[in-house]
Scaffold this active site. Structure first.
Site, short mmCIF file in Angstrom:
data_model
loop_
_atom_site.label_atom_id
_atom_site.label_comp_id
_atom_site.label_asym_id
_atom_site.label_seq_id
_atom_site.Cartn_x
_atom_site.Cartn_y
_atom_site.Cartn_z
N ASP A 225 51.38 48.50 43.32
CA ASP A 225 50.85 47.13 42.67
C ASP A 225 49.37 47.55 42.17
OD1 ASP A 225 52.20 43.92 42.95
OD2 ASP A 225 49.45 44.26 42.76
N GLU A 269 52.70 43.76 36.96
CA GLU A 269 52.14 45.23 37.57
C GLU A 269 52.65 45.76 38.26
OE1 GLU A 269 51.50 42.54 39.69
OE2 GLU A 269 49.24 43.03 40.30
N1 GTP Z 1 48.04 42.29 30.32
C1 GTP Z 1 49.03 41.82 31.48
N2 GTP Z 1 48.92 41.34 32.49
C2 GTP Z 1 50.03 41.52 32.38
C3 GTP Z 1 51.11 42.00 33.33
N3 GTP Z 1 52.39 40.77 33.86
C4 GTP Z 1 51.16 40.59 34.51
N4 GTP Z 1 49.94 40.49 34.24
C5 GTP Z 1 48.88 40.15 35.30
O1 GTP Z 1 48.72 40.38 36.01
C6 GTP Z 1 48.55 39.30 37.35
C7 GTP Z 1 49.27 39.58 38.30
O2 GTP Z 1 47.54 39.09 39.69
P1 GTP Z 1 48.20 38.68 40.97
O3 GTP Z 1 50.10 38.53 41.20
O4 GTP Z 1 47.41 37.09 41.77
O5 GTP Z 1 47.61 40.13 41.84
P2 GTP Z 1 46.47 40.54 41.65
O6 GTP Z 1 45.22 40.27 40.71
O7 GTP Z 1 46.83 42.32 41.05
O8 GTP Z 1 45.92 41.23 42.79
P3 GTP Z 1 46.20 41.49 44.28
O9 GTP Z 1 47.40 42.40 44.05
O10 GTP Z 1 45.79 40.84 45.27
O11 GTP Z 1 45.64 43.16 44.55
C8 GTP Z 1 48.81 38.30 36.43
O12 GTP Z 1 47.26 37.27 35.86
C9 GTP Z 1 49.41 38.28 35.56
O13 GTP Z 1 48.77 37.55 34.49
C10 GTP Z 1 51.37 42.58 31.62
O14 GTP Z 1 51.87 42.45 30.65
N5 GTP Z 1 50.03 42.59 30.85
#
Ligand code: GTP
Length: 498
Positions: A225, A269
């Site tokens: 992640d 992600e």
């Molecule tokens: N640019 C982009 N962002 C994505 C995609 N899929 C998911 N996201 C973003 O990834 C972010 C995931 O955030 P969180 O699940 O809060 O996790 P984090 O901010 O990485 O925090 P931790 O995992 O705790 O380190 C969200 O803001 C989603 O909008 C994608 O395909 N492209």
């Protein structure tokens, strides 16, 4: 023949019976034959069979006319030529016999009479008739040859066209097959990163797990992640976020080195690396290498602890007695990932293997053997704090491995990795404190060298089983973390914030 026979009957004055026979044979009988052929199931065959009856009747008729030489010759020539042209050589003897039979029957019934002479007009008429007939037959043969040649050429052209059509059909089929393959591939790939997608993973993970179980092999599952990715998106925009995911995915794909390894985007992600046949030691090494590779990309991330994009990794391994189904394995990897996140991110955590191990791990937590990062440990210098936090995570991993009585090689590999990270951290720290004007920088660097040398010594003894698990435990938890990071390092903190 009709005219010639009429001429002969007239010249010889044979009477009404001969005229009647002529009319019967040349005017009525052909209609009967036509009617028979038209009604027959195979009209061509019936017509050809009729030729034999024609020969029979002609023999009979010639006998009735007392065998006039030229007329008989012309009739025999025409009949046999007609048969040879339509039915081939074998029909000729049959027709000769039929004629003889006809003549014989007449002679038997009416007696043999022979008057071969014909007058000169009939003789000439017969000669011209024979010539004309032969010419017509020759011309028919020529026309048929011509037609045959045309049909052959047309057939050859059609054959060429068919061949071409067949070739283009083969090419089309190959294109369709390639397109189908491409479609299948696209349906199982994630459009952003080109890694396998979750749907594909769901269909293959069960199969891979079952196959490893059958063969008595382990299967490692690495869950990845991206750390603080929401902040990255907020700071750099969604498009930059996509590019970041693509870069991480490439690094992940490069880690899936064996044909059986499978790198997939699990969602958002989060990524998965499925490693059939790989045991915990090797998978832990690979996960650590992957974590460092992403760190080495140095994708700027101002709001992450180390200033660049990092990943947290949860690792679970299916063996004979642990995580036997996909759901359990995924849950274990997810829990390990959760611990990696809560242990300070940018680190690898191995899921507890068995109930016994789980109990040990629980007791580790209960007894506070795991190191817990606290904001009070921060120096205020972002890079140093991030490195300290990551070292906490690594040390926790090793402490857990020691308590869980993981194999010596596995623990030694983890310590080797840690020493590499510590050496890099010391190097960076020395530069920072020198630049900050800390007067004890040289003495601090000497402490670093001492710690590294001692670590090397302990590892070599640990590898040769010359050391019990307590000493590395003491060194990591006490000498490195408690005394140095949380103690001696604090000396230069005021200089950093100054
Ligand atoms: N640019 C982009 N962002 C994505 C995609 N899929 C998911 N996201 C973003 O990834 C972010 C995931 O955030 P969180 O699940 O809060 O996790 P984090 O901010 O990485 O925090 P931790 O995992 O705790 O380190 C969200 O803001 C989603 O909008 C994608 O395909 N492209």
């Amino acid at each position: 023949m009709f005219v010639a026979s009429g001429m002969h009957i007239f010249a010889k004055n044979y009477g009404v019976a001969a005229w009647a026979l002529l009319a019967l044979l040349f005017l009525l009988y052909p209609h009967v034959q036509y009617w028979r052929a038209a009604r027959a199931a195979d009209s061509v065959k019936t017509e050809l069979d009729n030729l034999l009856i024609d020969s029979f009747l002609l023999g009979l008729f010639m006998a009735a006319l007392e065998f006039p030489l030229w007329l008989s010759f012309a009739a025999i020539m025409a009949t046999l030529t007609n048969n040879a042209a339509n039915k081939g050589w074998p029909s000729v003897p049959k027709n000769v016999l039929a004629m003889l039979a006809g003549a014989l029957i007449w002679v038997t019934v009416r007696g043999f009479k022979f008057s071969p002479d014909t007058g000169w007009p009939l003789t000439i008429f017969c000669m011209v008739g024979i010539c004309g007939y032969v010419l017509v037959i020759g011309n028919v043969g020529f026309q048929r040859n011509l037609q045959l040649r045309r049909v052959r050429e047309e057939l050859r052209t059609r054959e060429q066209e068919l061949l071409k059509a067949n070739q283009s059909l083969v090419v089309n089929l190959q294109e369709i097959e390639a397109l189908q393959q491409q479609l299948r591939e696209q349906a199982s790939r994630d459009s952003l990163t080109a890694l396998y997608n979750r749907r594909y993973l769901d269909t293959t993970l069960d199969r891979e797990l079952a196959s490893c179980k059958r063969e008595g092999k382990p299967l490692s599952l690495i869950m990845i992640d991206v750390d603080d990715f929401k902040k990255y998106n907020d700071l750099h925009g969604h498009q930059a976020g996509d590019q970041c995911l693509i870069a991480v995915a490439k690094t992940l794909q490069a880690s899936a080195k064996r044909a059986s390894d499978l790198a997939a985007r699990y969602g958002g992600e989060e990524f998965l690396l499925v490693l059939p046949g790989m045991d915990a030691t090797a998978a832990q090494g690979l996960a650590e290498e992957l974590r460092r590779s992403v760190e080495a990309l140095k994708i700027p991330h101002e709001q992450s602890r180390g200033g660049s994009v990092t990943i947290s990794i949860g690792l679970a391994v299916m063996t004979n007695d642990s995580h036997k189904d996909v759901a359990g394995l995924l849950r274990a990897a997810d829990e390990a990932l959760y611990h990696a996140k809560h242990g300070g991110r940018n680190q690898v955590r191995l899921a507890t293997q068995t109930r016994r191990a789980a109990r040990v791990a629980e007791s580790v937590a209960v007894n506070l053997v795991q190191l817990v990062w606290h904001p009070a440990y921060e120096s205020g210098q972002a890079e140093l704090d991030a490195q300290h936090r990551a070292l906490f995570g690594h040390v926790n991993n090793i402490l857990a491995a020691l308590l869980l009585e993981r194999p010596v090689d596995e623990v030694a590999a983890l310590i080797d990795t840690l020493i590499g990270d510590v050496a890099k951290h010391f190097e960076d720290e020395e530069k920072i404190i020198l630049a900050a004007g800390f007067p004890g920088a040289a003495a601090h660097a000497a402490m670093h060298r001492e710690l590294i040398a001692h670590a090397g010594y302990l590892v070599s003894r640990f590898k040769t089983r010359d050391l019990d698990r307590g000493e590395p435990f003491q060194f990591l938890a006490h000498d490195l973390v408690a005394r140095h990071i949380l103690g001696e390092d604090r000396e230069f903190f005021p200089h950093l914030s100054a």
